[in-house]
Design a protein around this motif. Structure first.
Motif: not given
Length: 76
Positions: A15-18, A22-25
């Protein structure tokens, strides 16, 4: 998700890389449930911020998650 099939591997660690792409840092991925300790390193290397197993002290876990959120907010 079933630990028997290790479905959490693809969901949690993947989940973390996608999210970042998409700007979900700013989104923290946290896992809980019956996850074998030998899988913790795989999950944390995949971007999982915290893992909570059976018997977790809920107020303590909530405090840790709030700390992680604050730490991430200050780093931004």
């Amino acid at each position: 998700m079933s630990r028997q099939w290790r479905n959490y591997w693809g969901f949690s660690a993947g989940s973390s890389p996608p999210l970042k792409a998409e700007g979900g840092d700013d989104i923290l991925v946290v896992c809980g449930g019956v996850i074998p300790p030998q899988d913790y390193a795989f999950l944390t290397q995949g971007g999982v911020a915290a893992i909570y197993g059976p018997g977790t002290n809920i107020p303590a876990a909530a405090g840790e998650i709030l700390h992680l959120i604050e730490k991430k907010r200050l780093a931004a």
